[in-house]
Enzyme design. Structure first.
Site, mmCIF file in Angstrom:
data_model
loop_
_atom_site.group_PDB
_atom_site.id
_atom_site.type_symbol
_atom_site.label_atom_id
_atom_site.label_comp_id
_atom_site.label_asym_id
_atom_site.label_seq_id
_atom_site.Cartn_x
_atom_site.Cartn_y
_atom_site.Cartn_z
ATOM 1 N N CYS A 56 0.838 -1.214 0.000
ATOM 2 C CA CYS A 56 0.000 0.000 0.000
ATOM 3 C C CYS A 56 0.867 1.257 0.000
ATOM 4 O O CYS A 56 1.841 1.353 0.744
ATOM 5 C CB CYS A 56 -0.912 -0.006 1.231
ATOM 6 S SG CYS A 56 -2.049 1.391 1.254
ATOM 7 N N CYS A 60 0.529 4.606 7.009
ATOM 8 C CA CYS A 60 -0.122 4.490 8.322
ATOM 9 C C CYS A 60 0.808 3.712 9.268
ATOM 10 O O CYS A 60 1.138 2.548 8.979
ATOM 11 C CB CYS A 60 -1.459 3.780 8.181
ATOM 12 S SG CYS A 60 -2.439 4.391 6.785
ATOM 13 N N CYS A 63 0.287 0.006 10.295
ATOM 14 C CA CYS A 63 -0.210 -1.001 9.345
ATOM 15 C C CYS A 63 0.877 -1.877 8.721
ATOM 16 O O CYS A 63 1.815 -1.372 8.102
ATOM 17 C CB CYS A 63 -1.004 -0.317 8.240
ATOM 18 S SG CYS A 63 -1.796 -1.543 7.163
ATOM 19 N N CYS A 100 -16.772 -8.870 5.105
ATOM 20 C CA CYS A 100 -16.107 -7.587 4.856
ATOM 21 C C CYS A 100 -14.841 -7.806 4.030
ATOM 22 O O CYS A 100 -13.967 -8.583 4.419
ATOM 23 C CB CYS A 100 -15.761 -6.933 6.188
ATOM 24 S SG CYS A 100 -14.910 -5.361 5.973
ATOM 25 N N CYS A 131 -19.702 -5.762 3.147
ATOM 26 C CA CYS A 131 -18.962 -4.585 3.595
ATOM 27 C C CYS A 131 -17.665 -4.556 2.807
ATOM 28 O O CYS A 131 -17.122 -5.613 2.470
ATOM 29 C CB CYS A 131 -18.674 -4.692 5.089
ATOM 30 S SG CYS A 131 -17.667 -3.321 5.713
ATOM 31 N N CYS A 191 -19.356 2.374 8.420
ATOM 32 C CA CYS A 191 -18.626 1.684 9.479
ATOM 33 C C CYS A 191 -17.372 2.504 9.716
ATOM 34 O O CYS A 191 -16.512 2.588 8.833
ATOM 35 C CB CYS A 191 -18.281 0.263 9.023
ATOM 36 S SG CYS A 191 -17.172 -0.618 10.143
ATOM 37 N N ARG A 263 -18.099 -2.519 17.487
ATOM 38 C CA ARG A 263 -17.381 -3.783 17.252
ATOM 39 C C ARG A 263 -16.060 -3.818 18.008
ATOM 40 O O ARG A 263 -15.224 -2.926 17.837
ATOM 41 C CB ARG A 263 -17.134 -3.974 15.746
ATOM 42 C CG ARG A 263 -16.437 -5.304 15.414
ATOM 43 C CD ARG A 263 -16.416 -5.598 13.921
ATOM 44 N NE ARG A 263 -17.747 -5.507 13.363
ATOM 45 C CZ ARG A 263 -18.172 -4.520 12.576
ATOM 46 N NH1 ARG A 263 -17.346 -3.571 12.199
ATOM 47 N NH2 ARG A 263 -19.409 -4.496 12.157
HETATM 48 N N1 SAM Z 1 -6.681 0.681 3.104
HETATM 49 C C1 SAM Z 1 -7.969 0.940 3.601
HETATM 50 C C2 SAM Z 1 -7.981 2.001 4.674
HETATM 51 O O1 SAM Z 1 -6.975 2.296 5.278
HETATM 52 O O2 SAM Z 1 -9.069 2.517 4.919
HETATM 53 C C3 SAM Z 1 -8.669 -0.291 4.133
HETATM 54 C C4 SAM Z 1 -7.908 -1.302 4.957
HETATM 55 S S1 SAM Z 1 -7.170 -0.736 6.465
HETATM 56 C C5 SAM Z 1 -6.183 -2.119 6.882
HETATM 57 C C6 SAM Z 1 -8.543 -0.708 7.604
HETATM 58 C C7 SAM Z 1 -8.284 -0.381 9.043
HETATM 59 O O3 SAM Z 1 -7.568 -1.430 9.672
HETATM 60 C C8 SAM Z 1 -7.467 0.843 9.378
HETATM 61 O O4 SAM Z 1 -8.194 2.037 9.286
HETATM 62 C C9 SAM Z 1 -7.112 0.567 10.837
HETATM 63 O O5 SAM Z 1 -8.125 1.057 11.699
HETATM 64 C C10 SAM Z 1 -7.099 -0.951 10.907
HETATM 65 N N2 SAM Z 1 -5.752 -1.476 11.169
HETATM 66 C C11 SAM Z 1 -4.757 -1.622 10.288
HETATM 67 N N3 SAM Z 1 -3.666 -2.133 10.884
HETATM 68 C C12 SAM Z 1 -3.973 -2.313 12.189
HETATM 69 C C13 SAM Z 1 -3.264 -2.798 13.316
HETATM 70 N N4 SAM Z 1 -1.988 -3.194 13.221
HETATM 71 N N5 SAM Z 1 -3.895 -2.862 14.502
HETATM 72 C C14 SAM Z 1 -5.190 -2.466 14.602
HETATM 73 N N6 SAM Z 1 -5.905 -1.988 13.574
HETATM 74 C C15 SAM Z 1 -5.317 -1.903 12.376
HETATM 75 C C1 DTB Z 2 -11.345 -2.356 11.239
HETATM 76 O O1 DTB Z 2 -11.674 -1.376 11.920
HETATM 77 N N1 DTB Z 2 -10.541 -3.332 11.641
HETATM 78 C C2 DTB Z 2 -10.331 -4.286 10.589
HETATM 79 C C3 DTB Z 2 -11.303 -3.805 9.492
HETATM 80 N N2 DTB Z 2 -11.764 -2.574 10.011
HETATM 81 C C4 DTB Z 2 -10.913 -3.738 8.097
HETATM 82 C C5 DTB Z 2 -8.928 -4.454 10.168
HETATM 83 C C6 DTB Z 2 -7.987 -4.812 11.282
HETATM 84 C C7 DTB Z 2 -6.647 -5.084 10.687
HETATM 85 C C8 DTB Z 2 -5.635 -5.525 11.685
HETATM 86 C C9 DTB Z 2 -4.309 -5.718 11.084
HETATM 87 C C10 DTB Z 2 -4.237 -6.792 10.030
HETATM 88 O O2 DTB Z 2 -4.756 -7.904 10.230
HETATM 89 O O3 DTB Z 2 -3.599 -6.546 8.984
HETATM 90 FE FE1 SF4 Z 3 -2.847 1.176 3.360
HETATM 91 FE FE2 SF4 Z 3 -2.806 -0.033 5.714
HETATM 92 FE FE3 SF4 Z 3 -3.070 2.598 5.619
HETATM 93 FE FE4 SF4 Z 3 -5.101 1.008 4.780
HETATM 94 S S1 SF4 Z 3 -4.311 1.196 6.863
HETATM 95 S S2 SF4 Z 3 -4.297 2.849 3.756
HETATM 96 S S3 SF4 Z 3 -3.929 -0.713 3.935
HETATM 97 S S4 SF4 Z 3 -1.257 1.429 4.935
#
Ligand code: SAM
Ligand code: DTB
Ligand code: SF4
Length: 318
Positions: A56, A60, A63, A100, A131, A191, A263
């Site tokens: 990506c 973030c 992530c 989702c 979703c 959501c 959630r």
């Molecule tokens: N890329 C899209 C975005 O950022 O909206 C969709 C996928 S992103 C992985 C969705 C959500 O996953 C993020 O907004 C964040 O709240 C959650 N997330 C990602 N990595 C995480 C982590 N290591 N621990 C907890 N939540 C995480």
């Molecule tokens: C949300 O709030 N939590 C989910 C979903 N929306 C997409 C994602 C959590 C991701 C946790 C890190 C991972 O598994 O990569």
């Molecule tokens: Fe990309 Fe992860 Fe950020 Fe979503 S949360 S925009 S997958 S870096």
């Protein structure tokens, strides 16, 4: 059920004061509101699938899928439709009511929207709620997803407006709010929630909840994630989340957004049954179900079945 109008004018100070209440007071208030609006024994079950993993362009800090960090998550292509539908069938067979689909995109291209619309149609035809979480959407993209039958769009604000820039440099809070408005205007249920454990202050947590509760309409679903600390991300060594802090944030979400489904999202893998029970008492009434979130581990379905049985609670649609 309750004639009191929903409030959209929560101030941060009010939310901060709620979160700072003695725990018995906070839980009593949360339970009272929860029971006025929801079946207190019911937990909604949603299953996540990463339809496009890794690589990506956003940065973030939490992530594992950001190309900016070396986390060992390989960048993949968009999954084919039949593989997505197989996963949806398996989720349905294990008892999920919502499916989702998550993609590691900053924003989808038009051909990505074509492919995701086909997935939405297919998953819906299986009788599951749909979703998607695909990053930023334009207004016409949101409308196309709605026309394909998308029920919910996940797009988190993640933290307070003030702290956002410490966590993400490649987009702004205003970008996030804009996509949320496009989703809402297209008639897709929203959501939207956040993460606890990013190094945010109590004031930031209150700022997140106050922002969510002050949106023109409360999000239908509010995911509260505990940071999953992934090696290679800048937050890999962040102090672990105190489960009671998570309980306080969930209770504040429940009190300020009475009708929303809250959630208990990422982070359950390392939580005890007892801590999760407190989150449910604080008003959480949904979980992600299945061994994987997107790239990280989640409790297996067996453990969750045992948890719900142990608490005398049950899975069901909200
Ligand atoms: N890329 C899209 C975005 O950022 O909206 C969709 C996928 S992103 C992985 C969705 C959500 O996953 C993020 O907004 C964040 O709240 C959650 N997330 C990602 N990595 C995480 C982590 N290591 N621990 C907890 N939540 C995480
Ligand atoms: C949300 O709030 N939590 C989910 C979903 N929306 C997409 C994602 C959590 C991701 C946790 C890190 C991972 O598994 O990569
Ligand atoms: Fe990309 Fe992860 Fe950020 Fe979503 S949360 S925009 S997958 S870096």
């Amino acid at each position: 059920m309750n004639a009191i109008a929903l409030r959209h004018d929560w101030t941060r100070d009010e939310v901060a004061a709620l979160m700072a209440l003695p725990l018995p007071e906070l839980l009593f208030r949360a339970q009272t509101i929860h029971r006025a609006h929801h079946d207190p024994l019911n937990i909604e079950i949603a299953t996540l699938l990463s339809i496009k993993t890794g690589g990506c362009p956003e940065d973030c800090a939490y992530c594992p899928q950001s190309a900016a960090f070396d986390t060992g998550v390989a960048a993949g292509k968009l999954m084919p439709l039949d593989a997505v539908l197989d996963a949806a069938r398996a989720a349905r067979a294990s008892g999920a009511s919502r499916f989702c689909m998550g993609a590691a995109w900053r924003s989808p291209k038009e051909r990505d929207i074509d492919a995701v619309c086909a997935m939405v149609e297919g998953v819906r035809a299986l009788g599951l709620e749909t979703c998607a979480t695909l990053g930023m959407l334009t207004r016409p993209q949101a409308q196309r997803l709605r026309d394909a039958g998308l029920d919910y769009y996940n797009h988190n604000l993640d933290t307070s407006p003030e702290f956002y820039g410490d966590i993400i440099s490649t987009r702004t809070y205003a970008d996030r709010l804009e996509t949320l408005a496009h989703v809402r205007d297209a008639g897709i249920a929203v959501c939207c929630g956040g993460i606890v454990g990013l190094g945010e202050s109590d004031a930031d947590r209150a700022g997140l909840i106050a922002t969510l509760a002050s949106l023109p309409a409360h999000p239908e679903s509010v995911p509260v994630n505990a940071l999953v600390r992934v090696a290679g991300t800048p937050l890999a060594e962040a102090p672990p989340v105190d489960p009671l802090d998570l309980v306080r944030v969930i209770a504040a979400a429940r009190i300020t957004m009475p009708k929303s489904v809250v959630r208990l999202s990422a982070g359950r893998e390392t939580m005890t049954d007892e801590a999760q029970a407190l989150c449910f008492l604080a008003g959480a009434n949904s979980i992600f179900y299945g061994e994987r979130l997107l790239t990280t581990a989640n409790p297996g379905a067996d453990r969750d079945r045992a948890l719900l049985a142990r608490l005398g609670m049950r899975a069901g649609q909200s």
